[in-house]
Design a protein around this motif. Structure first.
Motif, mmCIF file in Angstrom:
data_model
loop_
_atom_site.group_PDB
_atom_site.id
_atom_site.type_symbol
_atom_site.label_atom_id
_atom_site.label_comp_id
_atom_site.label_asym_id
_atom_site.label_seq_id
_atom_site.Cartn_x
_atom_site.Cartn_y
_atom_site.Cartn_z
ATOM 1 N N TYR A 25 -2.531 -0.118 -3.706
ATOM 2 C CA TYR A 25 -1.357 -0.698 -3.052
ATOM 3 C C TYR A 25 -1.672 -1.967 -2.260
ATOM 4 O O TYR A 25 -0.755 -2.631 -1.796
ATOM 5 N N GLU A 111 0.723 2.945 -9.291
ATOM 6 C CA GLU A 111 -0.368 2.962 -8.316
ATOM 7 C C GLU A 111 -0.818 4.369 -7.935
ATOM 8 O O GLU A 111 -2.015 4.631 -7.815
ATOM 9 N N SER A 112 0.127 5.286 -7.740
ATOM 10 C CA SER A 112 -0.232 6.625 -7.253
ATOM 11 C C SER A 112 -1.123 7.378 -8.246
ATOM 12 O O SER A 112 -1.879 8.270 -7.851
ATOM 13 N N TRP A 117 -6.431 11.832 -4.858
ATOM 14 C CA TRP A 117 -5.701 12.563 -3.825
ATOM 15 C C TRP A 117 -6.553 13.634 -3.158
ATOM 16 O O TRP A 117 -6.361 13.928 -1.969
#
Length: 125
Positions: A25, A111-112, A117
């Motif tokens: 990001y 992007e994610s 994570w």
């Protein structure tokens, strides 16, 4: 690029943009002069930089907008912190090319998918 000091005076300035898909990001922008050993680094949102090509974007410490009356040749970035404010004039073509290269690596909107994570959750603990 130029560091705008006043309406009639500006100084040459270098900017090095860096993008890392693991932090999809953001764009890291290092600003420095030829005689400055240590660059000043800012973290900019990639979307903010892209939006600033077309219209005024951002608020607070970072604002970006196209240069009125300069055609598509320049854009302005204002950077503000406790030490003061800097106004930088940047060539649009360089930013467009850089952003196209980042989007070849990580298309906008995906992007994610590039974030680890599990690592992010571990860092929150």
């Amino acid at each position: 690029m130029r560091l705008v000091v006043s309406r009639d005076y500006s100084l040459p300035l270098c900017m090095r943009l860096r993008y890392e898909p693991i932090d999809p990001y953001v764009v890291r922008a290092a600003f420095f002069t030829a005689d400055c050993a240590e660059p000043v680094e800012w973290v900019l949102g990639r979307d903010l930089l892209a939006d600033g090509l077309r219209r005024s974007a951002g608020e607070g410490d970072v604002r970006i907008w196209p240069a009125v009356g300069r055609g598509d040749r320049a854009m302005y970035i204002t950077l503000r912190n406790s030490a003061g404010t800097a106004l930088v004039e940047v060539p649009v073509d360089d930013v467009k090319t850089f952003l196209q290269n980042t989007e070849a690596l990580v298309p906008r909107g995906t992007e994610s998918r590039h974030i680890d994570w599990d690592t992010e959750r571990t860092n929150l603990r």
